[in-house]
Structures are given as C-alpha cells and as structure tokens.
Scaffold this motif. Structure first.
Motif, PDB file in Angstrom:
ATOM      1  N   GLU A  56      -2.452  -4.663  13.482  1.00  0.00           N
ATOM      2  CA  GLU A  56      -3.614  -4.150  12.754  1.00  0.00           C
ATOM      3  C   GLU A  56      -4.034  -2.783  13.287  1.00  0.00           C
ATOM      4  O   GLU A  56      -4.447  -1.904  12.507  1.00  0.00           O
ATOM      5  CB  GLU A  56      -4.763  -5.152  12.849  1.00  0.00           C
ATOM      6  CG  GLU A  56      -4.495  -6.437  12.064  1.00  0.00           C
ATOM      7  CD  GLU A  56      -5.666  -7.402  12.083  1.00  0.00           C
ATOM      8  OE1 GLU A  56      -6.752  -6.999  12.572  1.00  0.00           O
ATOM      9  OE2 GLU A  56      -5.513  -8.548  11.607  1.00  0.00           O
ATOM     10  N   ALA A  57      -3.899  -2.581  14.608  1.00  0.00           N
ATOM     11  CA  ALA A  57      -4.221  -1.274  15.181  1.00  0.00           C
ATOM     12  C   ALA A  57      -3.243  -0.214  14.690  1.00  0.00           C
ATOM     13  O   ALA A  57      -3.635   0.922  14.377  1.00  0.00           O
ATOM     14  CB  ALA A  57      -4.188  -1.362  16.710  1.00  0.00           C
TER      15      ALA A  57
ATOM     16  N   GLN B 195       0.817  -1.206   0.000  1.00  0.00           N
ATOM     17  CA  GLN B 195       0.000   0.000   0.000  1.00  0.00           C
ATOM     18  C   GLN B 195       0.859   1.267   0.000  1.00  0.00           C
ATOM     19  O   GLN B 195       0.367   2.370   0.235  1.00  0.00           O
ATOM     20  CB  GLN B 195      -0.937   0.001   1.217  1.00  0.00           C
ATOM     21  CG  GLN B 195      -1.889  -1.182   1.247  1.00  0.00           C
ATOM     22  CD  GLN B 195      -2.867  -1.124   2.410  1.00  0.00           C
ATOM     23  OE1 GLN B 195      -3.455  -0.075   2.699  1.00  0.00           O
ATOM     24  NE2 GLN B 195      -3.066  -2.258   3.070  1.00  0.00           N
TER      25      GLN B 195
ATOM     26  N   ARG C 149      -4.252  -7.547   6.241  1.00  0.00           N
ATOM     27  CA  ARG C 149      -4.385  -8.895   6.813  1.00  0.00           C
ATOM     28  C   ARG C 149      -4.267  -9.959   5.719  1.00  0.00           C
ATOM     29  O   ARG C 149      -3.594 -10.974   5.882  1.00  0.00           O
ATOM     30  CB  ARG C 149      -5.720  -9.014   7.538  1.00  0.00           C
ATOM     31  CG  ARG C 149      -5.888 -10.305   8.330  1.00  0.00           C
ATOM     32  CD  ARG C 149      -7.282 -10.415   8.927  1.00  0.00           C
ATOM     33  NE  ARG C 149      -7.598  -9.254   9.768  1.00  0.00           N
ATOM     34  CZ  ARG C 149      -8.572  -8.388   9.485  1.00  0.00           C
ATOM     35  NH1 ARG C 149      -9.303  -8.524   8.367  1.00  0.00           N
ATOM     36  NH2 ARG C 149      -8.815  -7.374  10.288  1.00  0.00           N
TER      37      ARG C 149
ATOM     38  N   GLY D 287      -3.629   4.819   8.607  1.00  0.00           N
ATOM     39  CA  GLY D 287      -4.461   5.036   7.429  1.00  0.00           C
ATOM     40  C   GLY D 287      -4.422   3.915   6.419  1.00  0.00           C
ATOM     41  O   GLY D 287      -4.820   4.120   5.255  1.00  0.00           O
ATOM     42  N   LEU D 288      -3.979   2.744   6.815  1.00  0.00           N
ATOM     43  CA  LEU D 288      -3.907   1.616   5.888  1.00  0.00           C
ATOM     44  C   LEU D 288      -5.240   0.862   5.838  1.00  0.00           C
ATOM     45  O   LEU D 288      -6.040   0.901   6.782  1.00  0.00           O
ATOM     46  CB  LEU D 288      -2.799   0.653   6.312  1.00  0.00           C
ATOM     47  CG  LEU D 288      -1.369   1.169   6.152  1.00  0.00           C
ATOM     48  CD1 LEU D 288      -0.403   0.299   6.944  1.00  0.00           C
ATOM     49  CD2 LEU D 288      -0.967   1.186   4.692  1.00  0.00           C
ATOM     50  N   ASP D 289      -5.444   0.176   4.744  1.00  0.00           N
ATOM     51  CA  ASP D 289      -6.596  -0.705   4.591  1.00  0.00           C
ATOM     52  C   ASP D 289      -6.275  -1.985   5.368  1.00  0.00           C
ATOM     53  O   ASP D 289      -5.469  -2.813   4.925  1.00  0.00           O
ATOM     54  CB  ASP D 289      -6.815  -1.014   3.108  1.00  0.00           C
ATOM     55  CG  ASP D 289      -8.018  -1.908   2.855  1.00  0.00           C
ATOM     56  OD1 ASP D 289      -8.379  -2.698   3.747  1.00  0.00           O
ATOM     57  OD2 ASP D 289      -8.585  -1.833   1.748  1.00  0.00           O
ATOM     58  N   VAL D 290      -6.889  -2.158   6.534  1.00  0.00           N
ATOM     59  CA  VAL D 290      -6.532  -3.264   7.425  1.00  0.00           C
ATOM     60  C   VAL D 290      -6.930  -4.615   6.833  1.00  0.00           C
ATOM     61  O   VAL D 290      -6.197  -5.599   6.965  1.00  0.00           O
ATOM     62  CB  VAL D 290      -7.178  -3.066   8.809  1.00  0.00           C
ATOM     63  CG1 VAL D 290      -6.886  -4.264   9.717  1.00  0.00           C
ATOM     64  CG2 VAL D 290      -6.663  -1.783   9.461  1.00  0.00           C
ATOM     65  N   ASP D 291      -8.073  -4.686   6.181  1.00  0.00           N
ATOM     66  CA  ASP D 291      -8.487  -5.952   5.570  1.00  0.00           C
ATOM     67  C   ASP D 291      -7.482  -6.390   4.505  1.00  0.00           C
ATOM     68  O   ASP D 291      -7.125  -7.570   4.423  1.00  0.00           O
ATOM     69  CB  ASP D 291      -9.884  -5.820   4.948  1.00  0.00           C
ATOM     70  CG  ASP D 291     -10.980  -5.698   6.002  1.00  0.00           C
ATOM     71  OD1 ASP D 291     -10.758  -6.144   7.142  1.00  0.00           O
ATOM     72  OD2 ASP D 291     -12.049  -5.135   5.679  1.00  0.00           O
TER      73      ASP D 291
ATOM     74  N   ALA E 269      -1.643  -0.309  11.867  1.00  0.00           N
ATOM     75  CA  ALA E 269      -1.978  -0.075  10.457  1.00  0.00           C
ATOM     76  C   ALA E 269      -3.186   0.848  10.327  1.00  0.00           C
ATOM     77  O   ALA E 269      -3.197   1.765   9.492  1.00  0.00           O
ATOM     78  CB  ALA E 269      -2.249  -1.404   9.762  1.00  0.00           C
ATOM     79  N   LYS E 270      -4.179   0.619  11.153  1.00  0.00           N
ATOM     80  CA  LYS E 270      -5.379   1.459  11.108  1.00  0.00           C
ATOM     81  C   LYS E 270      -5.038   2.906  11.449  1.00  0.00           C
ATOM     82  O   LYS E 270      -5.490   3.845  10.774  1.00  0.00           O
ATOM     83  CB  LYS E 270      -6.432   0.924  12.077  1.00  0.00           C
ATOM     84  CG  LYS E 270      -7.734   1.697  12.060  1.00  0.00           C
ATOM     85  CD  LYS E 270      -8.758   1.083  12.998  1.00  0.00           C
ATOM     86  CE  LYS E 270     -10.070   1.861  12.979  1.00  0.00           C
ATOM     87  NZ  LYS E 270     -11.068   1.280  13.910  1.00  0.00           N
ATOM     88  N   ASP E 271      -4.224   3.090  12.490  1.00  0.00           N
ATOM     89  CA  ASP E 271      -3.811   4.442  12.879  1.00  0.00           C
ATOM     90  C   ASP E 271      -3.023   5.128  11.762  1.00  0.00           C
ATOM     91  O   ASP E 271      -3.045   6.355  11.643  1.00  0.00           O
ATOM     92  CB  ASP E 271      -2.960   4.392  14.145  1.00  0.00           C
ATOM     93  CG  ASP E 271      -3.771   4.030  15.379  1.00  0.00           C
ATOM     94  OD1 ASP E 271      -5.011   4.123  15.317  1.00  0.00           O
ATOM     95  OD2 ASP E 271      -3.155   3.624  16.387  1.00  0.00           O
TER      96      ASP E 271
END
Length: 262
Positions: free
Chosen positions: A166-167, A133, A180, A173-177, A169-171
């Motif tokens: 994953e947290a 990404q 994963r 701005g990444l697409d967590v799904d 990554a979310k912080d």
C-alpha cells in the motif's frame, strides 16, 4: 528392530515356549521383509513434460494482462513469474533492457504464476489491482525495486506484505483504498487463476518462464541471448507483413494455429 523383537518375545513367554518361538519366527520374517524393502532402489519418477522449443504454444494476451511496450509489436514476450523468485528478480532488469533496445518492436506480457503462495500472492494481487488503475507495469517495477537488491544481493520479504504494498501504491500515485478493495475482489483472484491455467497448460511448472512469440525460450537470460531469438522473430514478422498480414493481427495469427497444451 532386534530390540523390539526381544521385548515382544519376552512378553509372550508366559504363554509357552512354543508360542514364543512361533512369534519370534514371524517377527524374524517380518524383519527380513523390511530390510529388503529398505534396500530396494527408489522408483525413478518421470520428469514432468517440457514444452518443445520448436513449437508455438497458445498464450493469448487478454484483458487484465500487464503489457509493457507497444500494444501491437512484431515480437510478444510472455513472462511467467513470481515476485518471490530470485531468478525472476535477476531477469527483471534484462527485460527492461530489451524493451529499451527494441522500442516498438517488442512487448512484454506478464503472467503471474505464484509458486510461493505465502509470499507472492499479495504482490501479484497488488499488481493486478494497480492494472485496474492503468499502472500494472509501474507497480511491478516498484515491487521489484522495493523487495530485491541485486548489488549486493538481498531480499526483504516484508516489502511484499500488505502495508508495504500500500505504501508503494501511495508513492506511485495510486488510489490506495481502491487498490485494497480490488486486491480482495474476485476479479484479480480470477485473473491469477486464469493466468496460472494458461501457462500450466503449456508446460510451465516453475519460474521464470519466457515464451517468444509463443515459443519457449531456453537460452541464457541475457540481453544478448534474448536478442538472438528476437531478431529472428522480427525477420519472420517482416516477411509476414509483406504478405498482407496487419501488425495488429500478427500475434493473433500466430495464436490461431498455436498448440494449446503439451
């Protein structure tokens, strides 16, 4: 050992004193052999071969490798590291300072070399997946900051687990799904295996390892230590550019004649 011999001999007494004497003699000889083996000096194992600091080794920059700094730079620093390695964590701020100091003259290429598989495999896969990404470098830095504290020193291994990654990554701005999915896919697993092969071939057997324009760095992991080598490499690059070598081709030119294994 004498206790074992006594018990065995006693059990054999029912078969006659002569048999017991023979058995005792055999066990006594065996005991002497064991004692001799225990006293024998351990066999010294040869130290693993180390790369020669005066040799340029083959460490190509390939698709999927995390690159910080200019895409084309006079100096390429390749770092082999593991996210669970304390010495790697201490080196991370130094690498950041080098990039800030040298701006477009230096780029840093990450090669994930997992030596703590139970702890460091997932964050390496997460950094690779973030790279898909376009945010490998950002993910690397966020992982270091989450898992390691340098003042006072501390390490939180839970930050290298799937939920924390994953947290992070979310912080960021990444697409967590997607992250994963990519972490569990073949592409990132193959990239980790490829990078491990590349660095192992040129003598890496621990972390961190640094190569500056293909040459192993053995100095102190400080800005001053690296700068002494980097300044020399910049001078070499400037000389090569005056002969007509293009900046974007400079590192590839070094790799063309680099040694591919020890």
């Amino acid at each position: 050992m004498p206790l074992v011999i006594t018990c065995v001999v006693s059990a054999a007494c029912g078969r006659g004193d002569n048999d017991a004497s023979k058995l005792a003699a055999k066990l006594d000889a065996l005991e002497k052999r064991v004692d001799a083996l225990e006293k024998r000096a351990p066999v010294a194992r040869p130290a693993p071969p180390r790369p020669d600091p005066n040799v340029t080794y083959f460490l190509p920059v390939q698709a999927g490798d995390s690159v910080r700094g200019s895409a084309h730079a006079k100096v390429t620093v390749v770092e082999a590291f593991d996210f669970a390695c304390p010495y790697c964590a201490r080196s991370a701020p130094v690498v950041d300072q080098l990039l800030d100091k040298y701006k477009d003259s230096v780029r840093v290429v990450s090669k994930y070399y997992v030596v703590h598989p139970d702890t460091a495999t997932l964050p390496a896969l997460a950094a690779c997946a973030a790279g898909a990404q376009g945010k490998a470098a950002e993910m690397e830095k966020a992982i270091w900051n989450a898992a390691w504290k340098l003042d006072p020193p501390g390490f939180d291994a839970t930050k290298l687990g799937q939920p924390s990654l994953e947290a992070i990554a979310k912080d960021g701005g990444l697409d967590v799904d997607r992250l994963r999915k990519d972490m569990g896919g073949d592409a990132c697993k193959q990239m980790l295996a490829r990078q491990s092969r590349e660095v192992t071939a040129v003598g890496v057997n621990g972390t961190p390892w640094f190569f500056v324009n293909g040459r192993p760095y053995a100095g102190p992991r400080t800005v001053e230590g690296f700068s002494a080598v980097i300044d020399g490499e910049i001078a070499k690059a400037d000389a090569a550019l005056k002969t007509g070598v293009k900046l974007e081709d400079y590192y590839a030119t070094l790799m063309a004649s680099a040694k591919k294994s020890l």
